[in-house]
Scaffold this motif. Structure first.
Motif, PDB file in Angstrom:
ATOM      1  N   GLN A  98       0.938  -1.182   0.013  1.00  0.00           N
ATOM      2  CA  GLN A  98       0.143  -0.026   0.135  1.00  0.00           C
ATOM      3  C   GLN A  98       0.930   1.351   0.186  1.00  0.00           C
ATOM      4  O   GLN A  98       0.788   2.464  -0.621  1.00  0.00           O
ATOM      5  CB  GLN A  98      -0.742   0.019   1.225  1.00  0.00           C
ATOM      6  N   VAL A  99       1.640   1.133   0.426  1.00  0.00           N
ATOM      7  CA  VAL A  99       3.202   1.988   0.488  1.00  0.00           C
ATOM      8  C   VAL A  99       3.429   2.502  -0.452  1.00  0.00           C
ATOM      9  O   VAL A  99       3.781   3.719  -0.456  1.00  0.00           O
ATOM     10  CB  VAL A  99       4.522   2.192   1.636  1.00  0.00           C
ATOM     11  N   LEU A 100       4.123   1.720  -1.408  1.00  0.00           N
ATOM     12  CA  LEU A 100       4.546   1.665  -2.606  1.00  0.00           C
ATOM     13  C   LEU A 100       3.047   2.174  -3.964  1.00  0.00           C
ATOM     14  O   LEU A 100       3.999   3.095  -4.557  1.00  0.00           O
ATOM     15  CB  LEU A 100       5.167   0.401  -2.661  1.00  0.00           C
ATOM     16  N   THR A 101       2.244   1.723  -3.422  1.00  0.00           N
ATOM     17  CA  THR A 101       1.187   2.168  -4.364  1.00  0.00           C
ATOM     18  C   THR A 101       1.202   3.753  -4.277  1.00  0.00           C
ATOM     19  O   THR A 101       0.553   4.328  -5.088  1.00  0.00           O
ATOM     20  CB  THR A 101       0.039   1.141  -4.187  1.00  0.00           C
ATOM     21  N   GLN A 102       1.246   4.385  -2.831  1.00  0.00           N
ATOM     22  CA  GLN A 102       0.284   5.523  -2.414  1.00  0.00           C
ATOM     23  C   GLN A 102       2.197   6.754  -2.799  1.00  0.00           C
ATOM     24  O   GLN A 102       1.384   7.552  -3.567  1.00  0.00           O
ATOM     25  CB  GLN A 102       0.311   6.310  -0.824  1.00  0.00           C
ATOM     26  N   HIS A 103       2.673   5.777  -3.135  1.00  0.00           N
ATOM     27  CA  HIS A 103       3.902   6.624  -3.911  1.00  0.00           C
ATOM     28  C   HIS A 103       4.188   6.882  -5.231  1.00  0.00           C
ATOM     29  O   HIS A 103       5.367   7.378  -5.439  1.00  0.00           O
ATOM     30  CB  HIS A 103       5.157   6.291  -2.885  1.00  0.00           C
ATOM     31  N   GLY A 104       3.615   5.893  -5.846  1.00  0.00           N
ATOM     32  CA  GLY A 104       3.568   5.394  -7.239  1.00  0.00           C
ATOM     33  C   GLY A 104       4.878   3.964  -8.144  1.00  0.00           C
ATOM     34  O   GLY A 104       4.701   4.876  -8.544  1.00  0.00           O
ATOM     35  N   ILE A 105       5.849   3.789  -6.731  1.00  0.00           N
ATOM     36  CA  ILE A 105       6.321   3.343  -6.608  1.00  0.00           C
ATOM     37  C   ILE A 105       6.565   2.128  -8.183  1.00  0.00           C
ATOM     38  O   ILE A 105       5.144   0.830  -7.998  1.00  0.00           O
ATOM     39  CB  ILE A 105       7.176   2.577  -6.180  1.00  0.00           C
ATOM     40  N   ARG A 106       6.993   1.887  -8.387  1.00  0.00           N
ATOM     41  CA  ARG A 106       7.248   0.446 -10.195  1.00  0.00           C
ATOM     42  C   ARG A 106       8.873  -0.347 -10.158  1.00  0.00           C
ATOM     43  O   ARG A 106       8.370  -1.998 -10.328  1.00  0.00           O
ATOM     44  CB  ARG A 106       7.498   1.279 -11.270  1.00  0.00           C
TER      45      ARG A 106
END
Length: 199
Positions: A98-106
């Protein structure tokens, strides 16, 4: 917005209080990780800190004993997530995805302790979740891996004397063979820390 996150896995005092730390391949792991952290911050990448906990066990990973903290010299900045996990990989028991998704991490850059355990397992799960993963082996650390038939309470001397024990260099090589081209891109510390902004 950055699309890359540096994941620092389990670089914590819990490992340094165990006898087998005397045989670790990278006793300077905190310095190695700090190079990646400085480089990631300079590029504006997200830095995520992960700590392993085993509540109620009474061991080195039980938060009650005070060792579940980053190794001296490592310091999260305000806004950098610090996540506590109870599984080998950093996803299953946490809100990391969820944290990575919130930051747009790929893309994820993996560092930490231990090379073949929490770092490799997190890499495999991350790849299956669709992330591009960079594995910086030189910014991971591990200790000799005893044969599975050796008693759990075997001393470090017994582990080192057993010809079946895998020494860190062999463990690292096997991890790289298993990950490269399947789950991750392997990069050296110099390659990753030296990447230019926008490259």
């Amino acid at each position: 917005m950055t699309q890359t996150a540096l994941i620092v896995i389990d670089v914590q005092e819990s490992f340094r209080v165990r006898p087998n730390w005397q045989a670790v391949n990278h006793p300077d792991i905190a310095d190695r990780v700090n190079r990646l952290v400085a480089s990631a911050r300079e590029r504006g990448d997200l830095v995520v800190w992960v700590l392993h906990t085993e509540p109620g066990t009474g061991g080195a990973f039980d938060p009650a004993n005070g060792h579940v903290r980053l190794i001296e010299g490592l310091e999260p900045r305000d806004g950098e997530p610090v996540i506590r996990k109870t599984s080998h990989n950093a996803f299953t028991t946490t809100n990391l995805q969820q944290v990575l998704t919130q930051h747009g991490i790929r893309e994820l850059v993996i560092s930490g302790i231990r090379t073949e355990q929490c770092c490799e397992t997190t890499t495999r799960v991350a790849s299956d979740l669709g992330y591009d993963v960079v594995f910086v082996t030189e910014a991971t650390a591990t200790t000799p891996l005893p044969h599975w038939t050796l008693p759990a309470d075997a001393s470090l001397d017994e582990v080192l004397a057993d010809p079946r024990t895998l020494m860190p260099a062999v463990v690292v090589e096997r991890t790289e063979y298993a990950l490269a081209g399947r789950f991750a891109t392997i990069r050296t510390l110099d390659e990753q820390a030296g990447l230019l902004v926008g490259s």
